[in-house]
Write an enzyme that holds these catalytic residues in place. Structure first.
Site, PDB file in Angstrom:
ATOM      1  N   HIS A  88       0.835  -1.199   0.000  1.00 21.07           N
ATOM      2  CA  HIS A  88       0.000   0.000   0.000  1.00 21.07           C
ATOM      3  C   HIS A  88       0.873   1.254   0.000  1.00 21.07           C
ATOM      4  O   HIS A  88       0.944   1.991   0.982  1.00 21.07           O
ATOM      5  CB  HIS A  88      -0.954  -0.013   1.196  1.00 21.07           C
ATOM      6  CG  HIS A  88      -2.118  -0.915   1.003  1.00 21.07           C
ATOM      7  ND1 HIS A  88      -2.921  -1.352   2.029  1.00 21.07           N
ATOM      8  CD2 HIS A  88      -2.635  -1.473  -0.117  1.00 21.07           C
ATOM      9  CE1 HIS A  88      -3.867  -2.140   1.547  1.00 21.07           C
ATOM     10  NE2 HIS A  88      -3.708  -2.226   0.246  1.00 21.07           N
ATOM     11  N   CYS A 150       4.023 -12.211   2.629  1.00 16.78           N
ATOM     12  CA  CYS A 150       4.907 -11.983   3.772  1.00 16.78           C
ATOM     13  C   CYS A 150       4.894 -13.172   4.739  1.00 16.78           C
ATOM     14  O   CYS A 150       3.846 -13.778   4.990  1.00 16.78           O
ATOM     15  CB  CYS A 150       4.454 -10.720   4.496  1.00 16.78           C
ATOM     16  SG  CYS A 150       5.376 -10.362   6.009  1.00 16.78           S
ATOM     17  N   HIS A 178     -10.035  -5.554   3.639  1.00 18.24           N
ATOM     18  CA  HIS A 178      -8.599  -5.493   3.372  1.00 18.24           C
ATOM     19  C   HIS A 178      -8.124  -6.799   2.732  1.00 18.24           C
ATOM     20  O   HIS A 178      -8.565  -7.884   3.099  1.00 18.24           O
ATOM     21  CB  HIS A 178      -7.850  -5.249   4.691  1.00 18.24           C
ATOM     22  CG  HIS A 178      -6.412  -4.865   4.529  1.00 18.24           C
ATOM     23  ND1 HIS A 178      -5.424  -5.780   4.209  1.00 18.24           N
ATOM     24  CD2 HIS A 178      -5.789  -3.668   4.639  1.00 18.24           C
ATOM     25  CE1 HIS A 178      -4.266  -5.158   4.145  1.00 18.24           C
ATOM     26  NE2 HIS A 178      -4.452  -3.879   4.391  1.00 18.24           N
ATOM     27  N   GLU A 180      -5.425  -8.494   2.994  1.00 17.22           N
ATOM     28  CA  GLU A 180      -4.831  -9.475   3.906  1.00 17.22           C
ATOM     29  C   GLU A 180      -5.893 -10.204   4.721  1.00 17.22           C
ATOM     30  O   GLU A 180      -5.826 -11.435   4.883  1.00 17.22           O
ATOM     31  CB  GLU A 180      -3.830  -8.802   4.849  1.00 17.22           C
ATOM     32  CG  GLU A 180      -3.147  -9.785   5.779  1.00 17.22           C
ATOM     33  CD  GLU A 180      -2.337  -9.130   6.882  1.00 17.22           C
ATOM     34  OE1 GLU A 180      -2.321  -9.676   7.993  1.00 17.22           O
ATOM     35  OE2 GLU A 180      -1.726  -8.073   6.631  1.00 17.22           O
ATOM     36  N   THR A 248      -2.088  -8.477  10.363  1.00 21.73           N
ATOM     37  CA  THR A 248      -0.786  -8.184  10.973  1.00 21.73           C
ATOM     38  C   THR A 248      -0.515  -6.700  11.172  1.00 21.73           C
ATOM     39  O   THR A 248       0.340  -6.336  11.971  1.00 21.73           O
ATOM     40  CB  THR A 248       0.353  -8.773  10.128  1.00 21.73           C
ATOM     41  OG1 THR A 248       0.300  -8.218   8.804  1.00 21.73           O
ATOM     42  CG2 THR A 248       0.258 -10.285  10.045  1.00 21.73           C
ATOM     43  N   CYS A 286       2.598  -8.910  13.942  1.00 17.96           N
ATOM     44  CA  CYS A 286       3.827  -8.802  13.161  1.00 17.96           C
ATOM     45  C   CYS A 286       4.887  -8.047  13.960  1.00 17.96           C
ATOM     46  O   CYS A 286       4.624  -6.974  14.508  1.00 17.96           O
ATOM     47  CB  CYS A 286       3.518  -8.079  11.851  1.00 17.96           C
ATOM     48  SG  CYS A 286       4.962  -7.562  10.918  1.00 17.96           S
ATOM     49  N   SER A 315      -2.865   2.577   3.747  1.00 11.38           N
ATOM     50  CA  SER A 315      -1.983   1.673   4.481  1.00 11.38           C
ATOM     51  C   SER A 315      -2.453   1.561   5.926  1.00 11.38           C
ATOM     52  O   SER A 315      -2.445   2.552   6.671  1.00 11.38           O
ATOM     53  CB  SER A 315      -0.539   2.182   4.441  1.00 11.38           C
ATOM     54  OG  SER A 315       0.267   1.512   5.393  1.00 11.38           O
ATOM     55  N   SER A 316      -2.855   0.374   6.334  1.00 13.47           N
ATOM     56  CA  SER A 316      -3.382   0.173   7.676  1.00 13.47           C
ATOM     57  C   SER A 316      -2.344   0.484   8.748  1.00 13.47           C
ATOM     58  O   SER A 316      -2.628   1.190   9.716  1.00 13.47           O
ATOM     59  CB  SER A 316      -3.875  -1.277   7.824  1.00 13.47           C
ATOM     60  OG  SER A 316      -4.399  -1.500   9.111  1.00 13.47           O
ATOM     61  N   ASN A 317      -1.125  -0.033   8.584  1.00 17.63           N
ATOM     62  CA  ASN A 317      -0.130   0.175   9.641  1.00 17.63           C
ATOM     63  C   ASN A 317       0.265   1.641   9.741  1.00 17.63           C
ATOM     64  O   ASN A 317       0.536   2.153  10.825  1.00 17.63           O
ATOM     65  CB  ASN A 317       1.083  -0.731   9.423  1.00 17.63           C
ATOM     66  CG  ASN A 317       1.999  -0.256   8.332  1.00 17.63           C
ATOM     67  OD1 ASN A 317       2.938   0.494   8.562  1.00 17.63           O
ATOM     68  ND2 ASN A 317       1.758  -0.700   7.094  1.00 17.63           N
TER      69      ASN A 317
END
Length: 409
Positions: A88, A150, A178, A180, A248, A286, A315-317
């Site tokens: 992302h 990943c 999402h 993932e 994650t 993660c 981007s989630s993170n």
């Protein structure tokens, strides 16, 4: 076996040395390297930059981008497709488009159309992974697959598959739309009767807990989880034994709290003796996501006047990093270095409070100021470095001269 090896690549394509100089050139930053070597701090005029000790590309993202470049190098005469986005980050994805990679996007239900893919084509699976059904569809086509999923995601998949194998419903903390989370949830389909339920936050979780305790009925629960659970999901049957996992890139503290309150609800309903047979939870957070969140919390102890968070708006993170920063300091979540306009003196950012994209003038206050820097796991050093440069240019400074001074010192 030989044919399988020729059409499926999971551990690279043997061209790492050839693509490394290109990757270093496009995604590295001498300025970021210099700041790290200077104790993660830089004084430039009235501005002091303080950089989080863990930020930017994680191992999984670095690997995925490397494999995508290796793919373009190895198969120059083939059509190359990418399922969704490699990561992302718009800068990286746009670069792959420039290299001739064709992106396949899902519809609103997360369904991909692979009708254009032939056995002569090459398909790259992104770092998020793909749904089990999509993977099988691509294998059935017979195209070459380059799988960049990943390792941290694969770790979660193993847990979710284990839940399904043992008759537990997987409760996944994540965003149901999402890539993932869709891929992770699909892993229950490896076993007949596998089931899953996706919870977005503590509000969703509390509703699940209310049902487990018997405070609401199944119809009420299902009404709130349309599209967020496996087909034919029956709360009365499928929430008797549950196992918790997570996307994650979610906020680590929230994932842990969600697992805790679900466990408590199961304990309240069935008692201590039955808890081991009815509830499971493993640490599937993660390490890179955790490291970046921990680094931000450490940076907050230095009380910067403001935080700049660089990374994709989807981007989630990165979004979670921005939320963490906003709890302690004025925070600007920007997508690229170009979000900072030195000429107009403005900054374009995604407002943390409501997600709105807005442009703010006069964003740099007068007097001495400390600016904290962090970036999501899908943000290359090049964007972080150029962000610093454009802030310096806003102040009328020459980044090249500053870099020369740092190198000489």
């Amino acid at each position: 076996m030989a044919e399988a090896e020729a059409t499926y690549f999971r551990k690279g394509l043997g061209l790492k040395a050839e693509v490394k100089p290109v990757l270093d050139s496009e995604y590295g930053s001498k300025l970021v390297a210099a700041i790290k070597e200077s104790g993660h701090a830089l004084r430039a005029g009235r501005i002091t930059f303080r950089m989080a000790h863990s930020l930017g590309f994680c191992y999984g993202v670095d690997r995925a981008v490397e494999y995508a470049y290796e793919t373009c190098k190895k198969f120059p005469d083939h059509r190359i497709y990418l399922v969704g986005e490699i990561i992302h980050n718009p800068h990286v994805n746009n670069r792959l488009k420039e290299m001739g990679v064709t992106f396949l996007y899902p519809d609103d239900e997360g369904v991909f159309d692979f009708s254009s893919v032939t056995p002569d084509d090459v398909v790259v699976i992104p770092a998020f992974g793909v749904k089990l059904s999509d993977f099988q569809a691509l294998r059935d086509i017979g195209c070459v697959l380059v799988d960049t999923t990943c390792g941290s995601v694969l770790h979660v998949w193993k847990r979710v598959e284990g839940y399904a194998r043992d008759g537990f419903t997987a409760i996944v903390h994540g965003k149901y739309y999402h890539e993932e989370t869709r891929a992770t949830s699909s892993q229950v389909m490896r076993h007949p009767g596998g089931t899953y339920l996706v919870v977005r936050d503590m509000n969703d979780t509390q509703m699940v807990c209310d049902f487990i305790r018997g405070d609401i009925d199944s119809a009420t629960l299902l009404d709130s989880f349309t599209g967020k659970c496996s087909e034919g999901f029956d709360p009365d049957v499928h929430l008797q034994r549950v196992g918790v996992a997570n996307q994650t890139t979610m906020l680590a503290s929230e994932s842990l709290e969600i697992a805790h309150v679900i466990g408590e609800a199961v304990r309240d309903r069935y008692g201590d003796e039955e808890l081991p047979q009815r509830f499971r939870s493993f640490d599937t957070i993660c390490s890179a996501t955790q490291d970046r969140q921990d680094a931000v919390m450490e940076l907050m102890q230095e009380a910067p006047d403001m935080m700049i968070v660089v990374g994709g708006y989807n981007s989630s993170n990165t979004t979670h990093l921005a939320h963490l920063c906003s709890e302690s300091a004025l925070t600007f979540h920007i997508e690229t270095d170009r979000s900072v306009d030195p000429v107009e003196g403005t900054i374009s950012h995604r407002r943390v409070s409501d997600g709105e994209i807005c442009v703010q003038a006069g964003w740099l206050p007068s007097g001495d100021i400390s600016i904290g820097l962090t970036a999501g796991a899908s943000t290359p050093d090049s964007l972080i470095g150029r962000t610093v440069q454009r802030i310096l240019q806003t102040e009328g400074m020459n980044p090249k001269e500053l870099l020369a001074e740092i190198s000489a010192g």
